[in-house]
Design a protein around this motif. Structure first.
Motif, mmCIF file in Angstrom:
data_model
loop_
_atom_site.group_PDB
_atom_site.id
_atom_site.type_symbol
_atom_site.label_atom_id
_atom_site.label_comp_id
_atom_site.label_asym_id
_atom_site.label_seq_id
_atom_site.Cartn_x
_atom_site.Cartn_y
_atom_site.Cartn_z
ATOM 1 N N ARG A 82 0.935 -1.273 -0.079
ATOM 2 C CA ARG A 82 -0.054 0.213 0.060
ATOM 3 C C ARG A 82 0.934 1.188 -0.135
ATOM 4 N NH1 ARG A 82 -5.333 -0.729 1.833
ATOM 5 N NH2 ARG A 82 -5.947 -2.945 2.489
ATOM 6 N N GLU A 83 0.366 2.346 -0.602
ATOM 7 C CA GLU A 83 1.287 3.484 -0.718
ATOM 8 C C GLU A 83 0.056 4.531 -0.783
ATOM 9 O OE1 GLU A 83 2.830 3.697 -5.257
ATOM 10 O OE2 GLU A 83 2.934 1.731 -4.160
ATOM 11 N N PRO A 84 0.758 5.863 -0.142
ATOM 12 C CA PRO A 84 -0.369 6.914 -0.211
ATOM 13 C C PRO A 84 -0.604 7.345 -1.538
ATOM 14 C CG PRO A 84 1.612 7.646 0.836
ATOM 15 C CD PRO A 84 1.679 6.066 0.601
ATOM 16 N N LEU A 85 -1.734 7.947 -1.841
ATOM 17 C CA LEU A 85 -1.841 8.426 -3.358
ATOM 18 C C LEU A 85 -0.995 9.948 -3.411
ATOM 19 C CD1 LEU A 85 -3.575 8.573 -5.962
ATOM 20 C CD2 LEU A 85 -5.141 9.971 -4.782
ATOM 21 N N PRO A 86 -0.173 9.828 -4.254
ATOM 22 C CA PRO A 86 0.790 11.054 -4.406
ATOM 23 C C PRO A 86 -0.110 12.192 -4.389
ATOM 24 C CG PRO A 86 1.127 9.384 -6.144
ATOM 25 C CD PRO A 86 -0.016 8.790 -5.561
ATOM 26 N N GLU A 87 0.437 13.220 -3.797
ATOM 27 C CA GLU A 87 -0.360 14.623 -3.626
ATOM 28 C C GLU A 87 -0.742 15.190 -4.952
ATOM 29 O OE1 GLU A 87 -2.096 17.568 -1.971
ATOM 30 O OE2 GLU A 87 -1.121 15.896 -0.834
ATOM 31 N N LYS A 88 0.134 14.790 -6.200
ATOM 32 C CA LYS A 88 0.038 15.806 -7.173
ATOM 33 C C LYS A 88 -1.389 15.104 -8.170
ATOM 34 C CE LYS A 88 2.916 12.365 -9.595
ATOM 35 N NZ LYS A 88 4.017 11.943 -10.627
ATOM 36 N N TRP A 89 -1.922 13.984 -7.348
ATOM 37 C CA TRP A 89 -3.071 13.279 -8.017
ATOM 38 C C TRP A 89 -4.298 13.272 -7.075
ATOM 39 C CZ3 TRP A 89 0.157 8.576 -10.080
ATOM 40 C CH2 TRP A 89 0.796 8.736 -11.228
ATOM 41 N N ALA A 90 -3.914 14.334 -6.163
ATOM 42 C CA ALA A 90 -5.001 14.137 -4.969
ATOM 43 C C ALA A 90 -6.424 14.506 -5.531
ATOM 44 C CB ALA A 90 -4.697 15.092 -4.009
ATOM 45 N N ARG A 91 -6.785 15.396 -6.465
ATOM 46 C CA ARG A 91 -7.777 15.815 -7.173
ATOM 47 C C ARG A 91 -8.335 14.902 -8.204
ATOM 48 N NH1 ARG A 91 -8.718 21.412 -6.114
ATOM 49 N NH2 ARG A 91 -9.901 21.565 -8.275
ATOM 50 N N TYR A 92 -7.517 13.665 -8.569
ATOM 51 C CA TYR A 92 -7.838 12.727 -9.495
ATOM 52 C C TYR A 92 -8.616 11.533 -8.921
ATOM 53 C CZ TYR A 92 -4.572 14.824 -12.752
ATOM 54 O OH TYR A 92 -3.840 15.742 -13.501
ATOM 55 N N GLY A 93 -9.534 10.965 -9.732
ATOM 56 C CA GLY A 93 -10.237 9.679 -9.562
ATOM 57 C C GLY A 93 -10.546 9.111 -10.884
ATOM 58 N N GLY A 94 -10.958 7.684 -10.799
ATOM 59 C CA GLY A 94 -11.568 6.994 -12.047
ATOM 60 C C GLY A 94 -10.390 7.276 -13.094
#
Ligand code: SF4
Lengths: 79, 595
Positions: B16-28
């Motif tokens: 498991r790894e945290p979602l990188p900050e640069k993609w915090a607004r991304y989904g799907g």
């Protein structure tokens, strides 16, 4: 003049013969009859419609011509 | 904090790894495409260990956002050779969202090429990969039945489970193989269908992904009251608009058959005519009449939280479940495109595709091409069923047919092969409906109607009107819709919300209000559109690296040369206009720092 009228989705229940279905019905109309006149004659509900005359979109004020095929849909979509 | 779950199929390790900050607004789709762009070499063999299968719920996944439970599955496509995001309904996306998973990345490949595994995610956060040779060669429905039985006895898991499965076509790595996703009753009838992603899953030795969500709660919101207010506004719009409140729930997507046929754009017998004399037999109205008479379900959602509910089940004469009520695209591809006008036969073909695990659009386009070759006749449903059986059995012929329309057309010497970027064209002929031709030609996905659904303004008078028979305005229409669609796919919203969004400003507002209230970040209309543009920029640049040029953004020549009855027109949008659709990409790429 003679015009074929086809109605789809829940509009098909508005064919004057009451039989529903999506097959064309032939009507005799006076020269100068517009699409709006036909809509009033059929008593279609007052909601948006998509209308084709001979497979091309047509406005409600358009006058019909002998031999035309008039198809009327309620708003539909899918994909 | 959302997480990425990384599954290495070479070592069977899960991290498991945290979602990188640069993609915090991304989904799907935004996330699947950004990850594929960043982690998969553009030159990678789509069926080799370098490719990655990425599975992501939308930004609103796991919440009560209306129609917010769509799933994105991404990878480099074995069919197109470019980037792919295939979108599916079903219950999996919300389950992953509730677990706090932003994306599952499945990478590597088992050293033993015959090994078959299941990936299992449990509600307490445990994840494992187990061998599952008992599932080898099984159809999608049987796979789910067997897997459910095992889990129920071993783990006492209730029905609160979602499965992603591949059929034999995926195990055999065929290019039309999709990934089936289970619906609320556990039927594997929703598909991340397009582009051969089932083959990518098969190449990872993965037959099944099981997600158990018993006891998990919907996600917390940064501002709960604001979120609830925005949800009310959104569902208010969806339950008011005539299309999303009446036509879709009553007749399903196949309500389109008659109107597209009337418009002269219903591709018939391998795109040789725009009207099918047998359309009524396979229309949404007829499907509803048959199903009501047989006592089948004619209205439900493919996941909890869907307020439109366009789904239905098709049942046999005794009222037993056969398959999902075939969608417009499937009823067309397996119906009109094959000259078949019998709804029961269409349902049999649809179920067969569902068992062997292939995309119904690619299957029907393939069958149309196969029929055009003269090997089997147009209208011969039994022969079509046999052809699909060949795919399921993996015979020499089946391997060709299972690779889709282009492979079949090349093998049998067919002149008119309706594909763009090697992917079969969907259910709208681009000659009398020119806007959709722009989307087919330019989409990063290959020929794909959902990527920029111009049928709205071209035919349905939703979101304004643009004359379908003329080239004017089509490039701009397609561009706007491609951007908006990428945004909806990133949010995890069903694209059918677009019918309301295009006509009702409050529906678009509600989307950014839900995003802001849920995440606590700033969202407005511009930010939504920026999200769509960024998604497309990743995809477009990946495709450039994979070798695509302007020459790949074109329709097959016969659409420009052979007139289609009844309108007797060809596709006339110019190459310059096609090349203008992605003009926004360099600027967005620079903002993102990608090239
Ligand atoms: S409208 Fe149809 S496809 Fe969309 S979420 Fe609802 S049931 Fe699924």
């Amino acid at each position: 003049m003679r015009v074929d009228v086809v109605l789809f989705a829940h509009f098909s229940g508005f064919q004057p013969d009451g039989k529903g279905g999506r097959h064309a019905r032939a009507f005799e109309f006076e020269e100068g009859t517009t699409i709006a006149d036909v809509i009033a004659m059929l008593g279609l509900p007052d909601e948006p419609r998509v209308i084709f005359v001979n497979s091309t979109h047509a406005p409600e004020e358009q006058e019909l011509r002998d031999g035309d095929r008039l198809a009327i849909f309620p708003p539909v979509a899918g994909g | 904090m959302r997480e990425i779950l990384r599954v290495d199929m070479s070592t069977l390790q899960v991290t498991r790894e945290p979602l990188p900050e640069k993609w915090a607004r991304y989904g799907g789709r935004a996330l699947t495409s950004a990850i594929v762009y960043s982690e998969v070499p553009a030159g990678a063999d789509p069926l080799g260990p370098e490719n990655k299968l990425v599975i992501a719920p939308g930004l609103l996944g796991g919440t009560s956002a209306p129609n917010g439970g769509r799933l994105s599955v991404g990878a480099k496509s074995p069919l197109t050779g470019g980037i792919k995001e295939a979108n599916s309904g079903g219950t999996a996306a919300h389950a992953l969202g509730k677990m706090g998973i932003a994306a599952i990345i499945i990478e590597g490949a088992p050293a033993d090429k015959t090994a078959l595994y299941a990936l299992r995610l449990f509600p307490d956060g445990t994840v494992d990969v187990v061998r599952r040779h008992d599932l080898a060669g099984l159809g999608a429905y049987e796979t789910v039945a067997v897997a459910k039985g095992i889990e129920a006895s071993e783990h006492r898991m209730s029905d609160k489970s979602s499965f992603l499965v591949i059929g034999p076509s995926g195990e055999m790595k065929m290019k039309s193989a999709g990934i089936a996703v289970t619906d609320p009753l556990g039927h594997p009838n929703r598909y991340a269908g397009r582009g051969g992603l089932g083959a990518v899953m098969g190449s990872k030795g993965l037959k099944l992904i099981a997600i158990f969500e018993e006891g998990l709660k919907p996600k917390q919101h940064a501002d709960k009251d604001a979120f609830i207010a925005a949800v009310r506004k959104f569902s208010g719009a969806l339950t008011t608009h005539a299309v999303t409140s009446q036509a879709l729930p009553t007749f399903g997507t196949n309500v389109l058959a008659n109107i597209i046929n009337e418009a002269g754009g219903y591709p018939t017998r391998n795109f040789s005519s725009g009207q099918f004399e047998g359309v009524d037999g396979i229309s949404g109205e007829t499907m509803r009449e048959i199903t009501v008479e047989r006592g089948g379900n004619v209205k439900h959602g493919c996941h909890t939280g869907c307020v439109i509910q366009c789904s239905r089940y098709y049942v046999d004469e005794d009222g037993h479940y056969m398959t999902k009520g075939p969608e417009y695209e499937s009823a067309w591809s397996l119906g009109a495109n094959c000259g078949i006008d019998d709804m029961d036969m269409v349902a049999k073909l649809d179920r067969k595709c569902g068992e062997i695990g292939i995309d119904t659009i690619e299957a029907g386009v393939m069958l149309g091409v196969y029929m055009a070759s003269g090997e089997i006749a147009f209208g011969d449903g039994e022969a079509a069923l046999k052809a699909l059986d060949e795919i399921g059995r993996g015979t020499e012929l089946g391997k060709v047919l299972g690779d889709g329309a282009e492979a079949t057309g090349v093998k049998f010497g067919v002149k008119n092969i309706p594909v763009v970027k090697h992917q079969g064209l969907p259910a709208y002929d681009p000659r009398p409906i020119q806007g959709i031709g722009v989307t087919y030609a330019t989409s990063t996905m290959g020929a794909d109607h959902t990527a920029g659904y111009t049928i709205t303004s071209n035919v349905l008078a939703v979101g304004g009107t643009v004359d379908p028979l003329k080239p004017e305005g089509q490039a701009a229409l397609s561009q706007g819709l491609q951007i908006a669609t990428a945004m909806l796919d990133a949010m995890g919203l069903c694209i059918f919300v677009a019918f309301a969004v295009l006509d009702m400003p409050e529906a678009l507002e509600a989307i950014h209000e839900m995003a802001a209230a849920h995440t606590g970040d700033d969202w407005d209309v511009d930010a939504l559109m920026q999200l769509g543009k960024e998604t497309l920029a990743y995809e477009r640049i990946f495709n450039e690296h994979a070798g695509f040029t302007a020459a790949d953004d074109r329709l097959p020549a016969f659409f420009l040369e052979e007139k289609l009855p009844p309108h007797d027109v060809v596709f006339t949008v110019t190459d310059e206009e096609l090349d203008s659709v992605y003009s926004f990409v360099p600027e967005v790429a620079e903002q993102l720092g990608i090239e």
